[in-house]
Structure formats: structure tokens, C-alpha cells
Write a protein that holds these residues in place. Structure first.
Motif: not given
Length: 150
Positions: A89-97, A102-107, A109-118
Motif C-alpha cells: 500500500d502507500n502508507h506514511h509514517h509518524m516519527v516521535c521527535t 515510528i508508527d504507520d499511517v494509512d493514506c 486523503v484519497g487514493e494512493a498516492p494520496c497527494l496530487h501534483v499538477p
């Protein structure tokens, strides 16, 4: 295994097109129990069971896993490369400073890749890596002073 039986790790290695070795099986087992691990973390976990294994052989196995699509390498800023088995999948991560957890974060917003570029950028985006930085629940609880609790 030497007795001819096939472990779940051995089956996963074969399914990924990799030859089964004691080091690869041990590294895969270690990653199963320790997601977001560095090569050194994995080596520390397996070296007593495989005394002849080197850090370099662990790096080689991890590189083979990434190339075969069995593992993913993430590189949070200021940290060594970390490896995980969650690759489908295209999950992301949270890192404690504070503690480095490190914990996983599901996508997000929206479908993978979760971000929209022009569209004008001309890229065919397949994945996006997003890292959130902050305090994990344990570190947040430790920063709450007695005055703030009342």
C-alpha cells in the motif's frame, strides 16, 4: 530448514523469487517482529541464533528484499535507513521527535498516492512519502506536568 520443512518465512522468500538461506529467513523473521528496523537492529536480533552472520550479510538480505518487493526502505531525516514488510500500500509514517518511535499511517486523503501534483509537472506519480513528526502518546504523557494535570 535442514529437516525439509518449510516455514512461513521460507515460503514468502520463495514467492518473492528469492533463494532461501538461513540469514534471509532469520532477517525476515526479525522484520516480522520488529517493523521499522535498521540493519543494525536486525543484526542485533539474529546474531546469537546465527553467530556466523555479519552485518554485511544482513544488509545484503535487506537489499534483496527491497529489490524483490518484499520489504520497503524508509529514511526518516536524521535516522539510518529503516526497513519494513508493509509494502502493498502507500502508507506514511509518524516519527516521535523524543523517543524515535515510528508508527504507520494509512493514506491520509484519497487514493494512493494520496497527494496530487499538477498535471503540468509531467510525472506519472506512483507513490508519495509523507512523514509526520511529533510526540507519540507515551512521550506526550511524560511531558504533562503535575500542574497541567490539575
Amino acid at each position: 530448514m535442514l529437516d525439509g520443512s518449510d516455514t512461513a518465512s521460507d515460503a514468502r522468500l520463495r514467492a518473492a523469487g528469492l533463494r532461501v538461506t538461513a540469514t534471509r529467513s532469520a532477517v525476515l523473521d526479525a522484520l516480522t517482529g520488529m517493523p521499522h528496523s535498521s540493519a543494525d537492529d536486525v543484526f542485533d536480533r539474529i546474531r546469537s541464533a546465527l553467530p556466523g552472520t555479519s552485518v554485511q550479510s544482513v544488509y545484503n538480505a535487506l537489499g534483496d528484499f527491497v529489490a524483490a518487493g518484499l520489504a520497503r526502505r524508509i529514511e526518516p531525516a536524521g535516522r539510518p535507513g529503516m526497513y519494513e514488510l508493509r509494502v502493498d500500500d502507500n502508507h506514511h509514517h509518524m516519527v516521535c521527535t523524543s523517543c524515535g518511535r515510528i508508527d504507520d499511517v494509512d493514506c491520509v486523503v484519497g487514493e494512493a498516492p494520496c497527494l496530487h501534483v499538477p498535471d503540468s509537472a509531467g510525472y506519472d506519480i506512483r507513490t508519495a512519502e509523507v512523514t509526520f513528526w511529533g510526540l507519540c502518546p507515551n512521550c506526550r504523557a511524560e511531558t504533562v506536568t503535575p500542574e497541567r494535570r490539575s
